[in-house]
Structure formats: structure tokens, C-alpha cells
Design an enzyme around this catalytic site. Sequence first.
Site, PDB file in Angstrom:
ATOM      1  CG  HIS A   1     -16.304  74.333 -43.053  1.00  0.00           C
ATOM      2  ND1 HIS A   1     -17.648  73.986 -43.761  1.00  0.00           N
ATOM      3  CD2 HIS A   1     -16.836  74.795 -42.038  1.00  0.00           C
ATOM      4  CE1 HIS A   1     -18.765  74.205 -43.321  1.00  0.00           C
ATOM      5  NE2 HIS A   1     -18.294  74.628 -42.350  1.00  0.00           N
ATOM      6  CG  ASP A   2     -16.260  72.377 -47.321  1.00  0.00           C
ATOM      7  OD1 ASP A   2     -15.916  71.497 -47.968  1.00  0.00           O
ATOM      8  OD2 ASP A   2     -16.826  72.286 -45.991  1.00  0.00           O
TER       9      ASP A   2
ATOM     10  N   GLY B   1     -18.409  79.205 -43.865  1.00  0.00           N
ATOM     11  CA  GLY B   1     -18.016  77.841 -44.566  1.00  0.00           C
ATOM     12  C   GLY B   1     -18.666  78.163 -46.060  1.00  0.00           C
TER      13      GLY B   1
END
Length: 261
Positions: free
Chosen positions: A118-119, A136
Site C-alpha cells: 500500500h501507498d 508500504g
Amino acid sequence: MNQPLAYVHPGAKIAKNVVIEPFATIHNNVIIGEGTWIGSNVSIMEGARIGKNCSIFPGAVISATPQDLKYEGEETIVEIGDNTTIRECATINKGTSDRQKTVIGKNCLIMAYCHVAHDCIVGDFCVFSNNSTLAGHVTIGDYVVLAGMVAVQQFVSVGSHAFVTGGSLVRKDVPPFVKGGREPMSYVGINSVGLRRRGFTTEKIREIQNIYRILYQMNYNNSQAAQILEAEMEATPERDEILQFIRDSQRGIMKGYFSNN
């Protein structure tokens, strides 16, 4: 596209000439650009934004829920740029409230079993070899190559045109134009082969080498080296990119390699 053995949610927006193979699953709130090929058993989940002329191979999972206990179901996305290839069983998770999205740039090759958490923000023309993994909030510049089984720690940045050798554990930021290797991962030179392939001149490569000689081989700390580079080296886009990367680094840049370590 009219493949009766694939599931395409009525809310997905699929360009007319997208090819979707049997047993692929396309969820709601998905956009897929023209010319893209979706292989068998691919899962494209809510929030995926896939560009034109991409190839996604069997078993890949795009835009699954982040593997982050802080994620509370907020609406986020994954962006995949045009002409990017994602090979078998790669997984790319969507963003959280931090960046709202995970991004893979244009013309990238993400090989089999890679994971992008994520991200993460990945630039254009990147190559991630098999089993490379981003935790992440990682930021990757353009033209970065990660060899096989590289593991990048959360919040790390890797500068453009960098090369990271296979099996490396990346705990610190990797500046632009360099090669990182050994354990713990260290500076092992500039990525001269990659730079030549991309049209950098011999003079430009020598300039970059001189910058990193001051940074890594003259026993200065990073602040001292940055001051010397700014005062004594001619201002060029490459010099300025390196200086800005050093100043922006939150985790600190990787160390130089010393033979007596």
C-alpha cells in the site's frame, strides 16, 4: 472482451478492445484502458485504474485491500501506467489514507511473485525481478532496476536510475544513479551500464562518479559533502537531483563500502 467464462462487474469500465481471458475476475469501480490484456485467473479488485496496452499475467491480484491493520475501509485506488507488464502471481495492494493510492508508472515490468504494498509510488520504466517486495509507503524513481528477491523496508526511497543487486535488504534510502549491494547494503559504484544504455554520455557518467567520490570516498559526512558539492561542482540536473535526494532523505542514505568492514 466478451468472454463468457470471465466475471466482469457491470460497474467496471472496460475499453472496447480489452482482452479478458477465461476465469479472470473484474470487480466494481475498475477502469481498464484500451489494448490491455488480462490473463486467466487474474483478480482485479475495486479501485484499480489500469492504463492502455498493459499485460497482466495469470494469478496476479491488483488493488486488493492493504495488508495494514490501520486500514479502515477508506476508498483508495491503484494506478497502473500505460504499457506496463505485470507477470504471474504479482500482487499490488491499493493505498490507505496516507497517500490514497498505490502507483506503478508507465512502461514498467513487474516480474512474477513481486509484491507492491500500500501507498507505494513507482516511477516509469522500472524493472522489478522475480520475488522483489516493497513494503508500504516506498517511493521508487524512474528507471530503477531491482534484481531478484530484493526486499525494501517501509518508507524507503530509491532514486532514479539506481540498481539494487539480488537478495539485498534495503533499509536505507538509495540515491540516484548508483548500484547498491552487499550486506548490509552499501554503495558499490554508479550504475554505469544502465546509464550508458539510456544514452548518458561518458562525460556525464564521469560527472556523476565525481559527485559520489566526494560523497562516499572522501571521509566527509553527508552535510559536509553536500556543501562541497554545491560550492565546487557545476550546477547540473544530475548534481541537483542528487543533492535534493540527500536533503529529502528521511531514513538516511545507504553507507559507503569499506574493505575493512
